[in-house]
Enzyme design. Structure first.
Site, mmCIF file in Angstrom:
data_model
loop_
_atom_site.group_PDB
_atom_site.id
_atom_site.type_symbol
_atom_site.label_atom_id
_atom_site.label_comp_id
_atom_site.label_asym_id
_atom_site.label_seq_id
_atom_site.Cartn_x
_atom_site.Cartn_y
_atom_site.Cartn_z
ATOM 1 N N LYS A 14 44.993 25.173 39.295
ATOM 2 C CA LYS A 14 45.468 26.372 40.000
ATOM 3 C C LYS A 14 44.706 26.604 41.310
ATOM 4 O O LYS A 14 45.306 26.897 42.339
ATOM 5 C CB LYS A 14 45.327 27.623 39.113
ATOM 6 C CG LYS A 14 46.132 27.550 37.820
ATOM 7 C CD LYS A 14 46.065 28.849 37.039
ATOM 8 C CE LYS A 14 44.685 29.195 36.500
ATOM 9 N NZ LYS A 14 44.228 28.337 35.385
ATOM 10 N N ARG A 89 46.391 37.089 32.642
ATOM 11 C CA ARG A 89 45.954 36.200 31.572
ATOM 12 C C ARG A 89 46.246 36.765 30.189
ATOM 13 O O ARG A 89 45.905 36.127 29.186
ATOM 14 C CB ARG A 89 44.455 35.994 31.695
ATOM 15 C CG ARG A 89 44.044 34.607 32.206
ATOM 16 C CD ARG A 89 42.570 34.570 32.043
ATOM 17 N NE ARG A 89 41.887 33.329 32.218
ATOM 18 C CZ ARG A 89 41.543 32.778 33.362
ATOM 19 N NH1 ARG A 89 41.930 33.287 34.485
ATOM 20 N NH2 ARG A 89 40.814 31.691 33.378
ATOM 21 N N ARG A 128 34.255 18.695 36.167
ATOM 22 C CA ARG A 128 33.954 19.791 37.094
ATOM 23 C C ARG A 128 32.591 20.400 36.753
ATOM 24 O O ARG A 128 31.827 20.780 37.629
ATOM 25 C CB ARG A 128 35.055 20.858 37.029
ATOM 26 C CG ARG A 128 34.887 21.925 38.089
ATOM 27 C CD ARG A 128 36.083 22.850 38.145
ATOM 28 N NE ARG A 128 36.063 23.798 37.050
ATOM 29 C CZ ARG A 128 37.064 24.639 36.776
ATOM 30 N NH1 ARG A 128 38.159 24.612 37.472
ATOM 31 N NH2 ARG A 128 36.958 25.493 35.787
ATOM 32 N N ARG A 134 29.060 25.431 37.700
ATOM 33 C CA ARG A 134 29.540 26.655 37.058
ATOM 34 C C ARG A 134 28.973 26.751 35.654
ATOM 35 O O ARG A 134 29.039 25.800 34.888
ATOM 36 C CB ARG A 134 31.073 26.641 37.000
ATOM 37 C CG ARG A 134 31.690 27.531 38.045
ATOM 38 C CD ARG A 134 33.175 27.444 38.027
ATOM 39 N NE ARG A 134 33.764 27.899 36.774
ATOM 40 C CZ ARG A 134 35.055 28.170 36.639
ATOM 41 N NH1 ARG A 134 35.856 28.013 37.651
ATOM 42 N NH2 ARG A 134 35.534 28.577 35.484
ATOM 43 N N ARG A 145 37.173 28.602 26.106
ATOM 44 C CA ARG A 145 38.141 28.997 27.131
ATOM 45 C C ARG A 145 39.532 28.490 26.773
ATOM 46 O O ARG A 145 40.519 29.197 26.961
ATOM 47 C CB ARG A 145 37.690 28.488 28.501
ATOM 48 C CG ARG A 145 36.590 29.389 29.069
ATOM 49 C CD ARG A 145 35.781 28.724 30.144
ATOM 50 N NE ARG A 145 36.575 28.199 31.221
ATOM 51 C CZ ARG A 145 36.196 27.188 31.997
ATOM 52 N NH1 ARG A 145 35.016 26.619 31.818
ATOM 53 N NH2 ARG A 145 36.967 26.769 32.958
HETATM 54 P P1 ADP Z 1 39.452 28.648 34.826
HETATM 55 O O1 ADP Z 1 39.064 27.710 35.893
HETATM 56 O O2 ADP Z 1 38.858 28.358 33.510
HETATM 57 O O3 ADP Z 1 40.918 28.911 34.766
HETATM 58 P P2 ADP Z 1 38.680 31.145 36.153
HETATM 59 O O4 ADP Z 1 37.848 30.768 37.283
HETATM 60 O O5 ADP Z 1 40.078 31.624 36.447
HETATM 61 O O6 ADP Z 1 38.710 29.983 35.100
HETATM 62 O O7 ADP Z 1 37.965 32.268 35.255
HETATM 63 C C1 ADP Z 1 36.652 32.094 34.751
HETATM 64 C C2 ADP Z 1 36.342 33.187 33.728
HETATM 65 O O8 ADP Z 1 36.523 34.489 34.344
HETATM 66 C C3 ADP Z 1 37.253 33.231 32.502
HETATM 67 O O9 ADP Z 1 36.810 32.365 31.486
HETATM 68 C C4 ADP Z 1 37.159 34.709 32.102
HETATM 69 O O10 ADP Z 1 35.954 34.989 31.426
HETATM 70 C C5 ADP Z 1 37.098 35.417 33.431
HETATM 71 N N1 ADP Z 1 38.452 35.785 33.928
HETATM 72 C C6 ADP Z 1 39.061 35.323 35.051
HETATM 73 N N2 ADP Z 1 40.264 35.891 35.214
HETATM 74 C C7 ADP Z 1 40.443 36.736 34.167
HETATM 75 C C8 ADP Z 1 41.506 37.594 33.748
HETATM 76 N N3 ADP Z 1 42.635 37.711 34.461
HETATM 77 N N4 ADP Z 1 41.329 38.308 32.609
HETATM 78 C C9 ADP Z 1 40.206 38.217 31.889
HETATM 79 N N5 ADP Z 1 39.183 37.411 32.212
HETATM 80 C C10 ADP Z 1 39.286 36.679 33.340
#
Ligand code: ADP
Length: 190
Positions: A14, A89, A128, A134, A145
């Site tokens: 994404k 989400r 990654r 991260r 996750r």
């Molecule tokens: P990924 O690369 O795993 O898709 P993100 O960078 O989008 O992860 O998000 C990292 C973390 O931030 C998630 O594991 C969650 O804890 C939190 N997070 C991000 N967006 C949301 C959301 N819309 N609702 C709840 N938690 C979120």
């Protein structure tokens, strides 16, 4: 206005594709992951609260992220449109977003769902983790996750499907190939 949700599991690309989409279509990106990481880095009260969840690979509570998105929408009144990345989400977040956008009379136009096989996702996330630094990219947290995704996030695809807004795009191949498929979908919905 053109509003797009880019949907998919962790590691589906994404963030990478958002960067391409923004450049071509001049949309404003709202990535809840990026906004949360910046709050954590700045040690704001919101960041300190969110960090507890993020470090375990759990979703941050809905009211926190919904409030964050609501203020970002208000901060950007005159834009061509938004690309939502990593949000909504949960179904509650999707409903809240619909309410916020309905209020502004600019609904979601299309939801692009990136499809990537689970083995490939794990490979990408572990890789990654090695290069990104991260704190949530180690194997145990990655599994959490992915679990959270299946339990709480995948129903969001059904939510948009029932509103005829979901378009699935194959998320494996080169970045350019995937972007070409995304651009075709956007162009036919503009
Ligand atoms: P990924 O690369 O795993 O898709 P993100 O960078 O989008 O992860 O998000 C990292 C973390 O931030 C998630 O594991 C969650 O804890 C939190 N997070 C991000 N967006 C949301 C959301 N819309 N609702 C709840 N938690 C979120």
């Amino acid at each position: 206005m053109f509003n797009l949700v880019l949907f998919g599991p962790p590691g589906s690309g994404k963030g990478t594709q958002s960067a391409n989409i923004i450049e071509k279509y001049q949309l404003v990106q709202l990535s809840t992951g990026d906004i949360l990481r910046s709050e954590v880095k700045n040690e704001t009260p919101l960041g300190l609260e969110a960090k507890k969840f993020m470090d375990q690979g759990m979703l941050v509570p809905d009211e926190v992220v919904i409030g964050m998105i609501s203020s970002k929408l208000d901060e950007n009144p005159d834009v061509k449109g938004f690309i939502f990345d990593g949000f909504p989400r949960t179904v509650a977040q999707a409903e809240a977003l619909d309410n916020l956008l309905e209020f502004k009379k600019n609904p979601i136009n299309v939801v692009i769902s990136l499809l990537v096989a689970e083995e490939e996702l794990k490979k990408r996330l572990v890789h990654r983790g090695e290069v990104s630094g991260r704190s949530d990219d180690n194997e145990e947290i990655i599994m959490n996750r992915i679990k959270e995704y299946h339990a709480k996030t995948s129903p969001v695809a059904d939510y948009y499907q029932s509103k005829n807004k979901l378009v699935e795009v194959h998320g494996e191949g080169t970045v350019d190939e995937i972007f070409a498929a995304i651009a075709t979908t956007i162009d036919s919905n503009l």
